[in-house]
Design an enzyme around this catalytic site. Structure first.
Site: not given
Ligand code: E4P
Length: 220
Positions: A85
């Site tokens: 990521k």
């Molecule tokens: C995905 O890439 C993110 O890390 C994640 O879904 C963010 O979720 P949140 O907004 O609940 O922290």
């Protein structure tokens, strides 16, 4: 479609992998930091909680493209088929291009706009993760962002997939799927809400009660 859990809870992954048709597990630095172990230990544990199948996603921490590439190599040395990521910043876009050239699959993350997500896909990201609830929380329209991004990828970057993220309700996730996005990642509480509700529990209890009343037992 692909369904992921967004968590570092190894026991929960093991439990839910039995129930859900899981494609894998996504994490982010905050999710990893909330656990009680290091990423070197966590990733192999998540991998084995998935029965050695399914894809794992973990995020780089460096802020320069070269640093992100180093982080990506380190993450892939822990789990070889891991998807890296990369936040879709200017440096992140440069890193996605470098990683694509190395054959390392990436997910463009921290996506708050459709154009930003399209750029990640054009740079070579395999997945792009728009943050649905965080866009909503900013006064935007998370589902609309996903719908626009999906349309842009279909038209201009068909090799990339939307992996919609940041959900607080099952409805948000359903709306993304209805908008045509191919993959979603759910936090544990939202995943749980898909399969448990007081109405379902009450319906099953009533079947048991009626059977018991008629036949004096709850088995067939
Ligand atoms: C995905 O890439 C993110 O890390 C994640 O879904 C963010 O979720 P949140 O907004 O609940 O922290």
């Amino acid at each position: 479609m692909e369904l992921y859990l967004d968590t570092s809870d190894v026991a929960a992954v093991k439990r839910l992998a039995r129930i859900f048709p899981l494609a894998g597990v996504t994490t982010n630095p905050s999710i990893v930091a909330s656990g009680k172990t290091t990423i070197d230990r966590l990733l192999p544990e998540l991998h084995s909680a998935l029965g050695g199948q399914g894809r794992l996603f973990a995020q780089v921490m460096a802020t320069t493209a070269e640093g992100m590439v180093e982080d990506a190599r380190k993450l892939r040395s822990i789990v070889p088929d891991l998807v890296v990521k990369v936040p879709v910043t200017a440096e992140g876009l440069a890193a996605i291009k470098l990683l694509k050239a190395e054959g390392i699959p990436t997910l463009g993350t921290a996506v708050y706009g459709a154009a930003q997500g399209l750029l990640a896909a054009l740079a070579g990201a395999e997945y792009v993760a728009p943050y649905v609830n965080r866009v909503d929380a900013q006064g935007g329209d998370g589902i609309q962002t996903v719908a626009e991004l999906q349309q842009l990828l279909t038209l201009h970057a068909p090799g990339a997939k939307v992996l919609a993220a940041s959900f607080k309700t099952p409805r948000q996730a359903l709306d993304c799927l209805l908008a045509g996005c191919e993959s979603i990642t759910l936090p544990l509480d939202v995943a749980q809400q898909f399969i448990s509700s007081p109405a379902v529990d009450a319906a099953v209890a009533k079947f048991e009660q009626d059977w018991q009343t008629a036949f004096g037992q709850t088995s067939l």
